[in-house]
Design an enzyme around this catalytic site. Sequence first.
Site, PDB file in Angstrom:
ATOM      1  CG  HIS A 124      -1.839   1.129   1.338  1.00  0.00           C
ATOM      2  ND1 HIS A 124      -3.144   1.085   0.875  1.00  0.00           N
ATOM      3  CD2 HIS A 124      -1.671   2.383   1.830  1.00  0.00           C
ATOM      4  CE1 HIS A 124      -3.733   2.253   1.098  1.00  0.00           C
ATOM      5  NE2 HIS A 124      -2.848   3.057   1.674  1.00  0.00           N
ATOM      6  CD  GLU A 125       1.552   3.513   3.669  1.00  0.00           C
ATOM      7  OE1 GLU A 125       1.749   4.578   3.034  1.00  0.00           O
ATOM      8  OE2 GLU A 125       0.546   3.329   4.375  1.00  0.00           O
ATOM      9  CG  HIS A 136       0.434   6.303  -0.657  1.00  0.00           C
ATOM     10  ND1 HIS A 136      -0.550   7.076  -1.225  1.00  0.00           N
ATOM     11  CD2 HIS A 136      -0.159   5.635   0.370  1.00  0.00           C
ATOM     12  CE1 HIS A 136      -1.694   6.888  -0.583  1.00  0.00           C
ATOM     13  NE2 HIS A 136      -1.489   6.017   0.387  1.00  0.00           N
ATOM     14  CD  GLU A 192      -5.070   6.322   0.519  1.00  0.00           C
ATOM     15  OE1 GLU A 192      -5.046   5.078   0.388  1.00  0.00           O
ATOM     16  OE2 GLU A 192      -4.343   6.921   1.327  1.00  0.00           O
TER      17      GLU A 192
END
Length: 501
Positions: free
Chosen positions: A266-267, A270, A296
């Site tokens: 997820h990170e 980003h 997101e």
Amino acid sequence: MRPAEAYAELVRLSREQTVLASCSDLLEWDEETFMPRGGVEHRAEQVALLAGILHDRGADPRFGDLLDRVEGSDLVADPDSPSAVNIRELRREYERERKLPKDLVEESARVATLASQAWADAREAADFRILTPWLDRIFRLARVEADAVGFVGSRYDAMLEDYEPGMTTPEVTALFAALKPELIRLVGELSTPASVPAHVLRREFPIDRQRLFAESVAAGLGFDLERGRIDTAAHPFCTSIGPGDVRIAVRYHRRNLAMGFFVLLHEVGHGLYDQGIDPVHFGTPMGEAPSLGLHESQSRLWENFVGRSFGFWRHFFPRLKNIFHESLHDISLETFVAVINRVSPGTNRGGADEVSYNLHIIIRSELEQAMLTGDLPVADLPGAWNDAYHRYLGVTPKNDADGCLQDGHWSEGMIGYFPTYTLGNLYAAQLFAKAEADIGPLDARFGAGDFSGLLEWLRERVHRQGCRWPARDLVARATGTVPTPGPLLRSLETRYRVGPI
């Protein structure tokens, strides 16, 4: 002063402002990763001072004068040009900033720093009462901020504007009202049979080896570790300090491999976005994402559409199995992929399956709206939280740490942030489907360890566009249709009813 000269001065001031803001970002990164607990009060004063300086510069009437000189000039003749985009967005930011009293900005920064430490203490003790007075102050300050900047419908509109410009409370409410029954139905229909051995990911996975594997995967996806780093923190996050310096922080779990790993993906999503923005535009809106929802979309795309695919693990599972041979020697690729794609509603957002995830977000959005209006006293949050989890997901948290203390967003003053996760899921589903239509089947590419085609597609159509268009318009231009819940719901139906294999 001619328009060209005024614009050059605007850009100079904007870049100075961004560099100064990056100093605050670096302090916040340090606070989350390495700062000793005893430094929190001094850090609160540092952050408050910087927030006040940033506010003074952002609300400086010179900005308004310079904007007056360039608006209506040839610089905005093409609304999609970098100059027109920068002028438009700098005007929007200036108008919001100048409405905020400096003492409110400083106090909000100070309280958020202290509240974040109180959240960490409350989480450790599993006792919401430690955080209650701080969270009450956070929401009181949010009401004052909303009243200062103004709103048409409700105070929540003012909060949303900070994260998803142009989004309104009625739009969020309508979106969630359309999604909620469909998601509840899908969770019920797609819940994984008990025969899928979820316990295989709750064996022993030494954290030092998890970290090494995670960093190798991040690099394999395209995250440049020469221009970024990965650390650990209580609350995972990604922040861009500036060109060439993107910081990721994650939390690993010794007996829960999937939770730490998918947070990492997820990170990294980003981080790939931040590293993909054109550095030529650093310090201006053209060097920023148009919304948190679009940001997101990148984290959720890499976490779910890539990271839960069979092709991804066809490439990475042999390496994982070699690193954790003691724990995975008896597990096949097919079993592993089935386990990481289990649909099983639980109490934790960070470890939620993709199908039930948005129900966690809907709960948080509804509760923060109620606390902002005052309809829900902050002290009553644990009971309201547990009741919502029972109604929507059929589960009840075992304590406050498992329930309303699992996220640090509110203690950081991030009211209105949560809806961007679901917006990101909507955008991600639509973008991934279009990318596959343009590039061809992606699973085979992933199986061969090729993630560059997808990354370059995203960089061309999303990352390098900066704030050229509002998030919804950018997605519409990239995919050919405006964002709707349909692609996400169809994707969940297809991938989880048929299965990823």
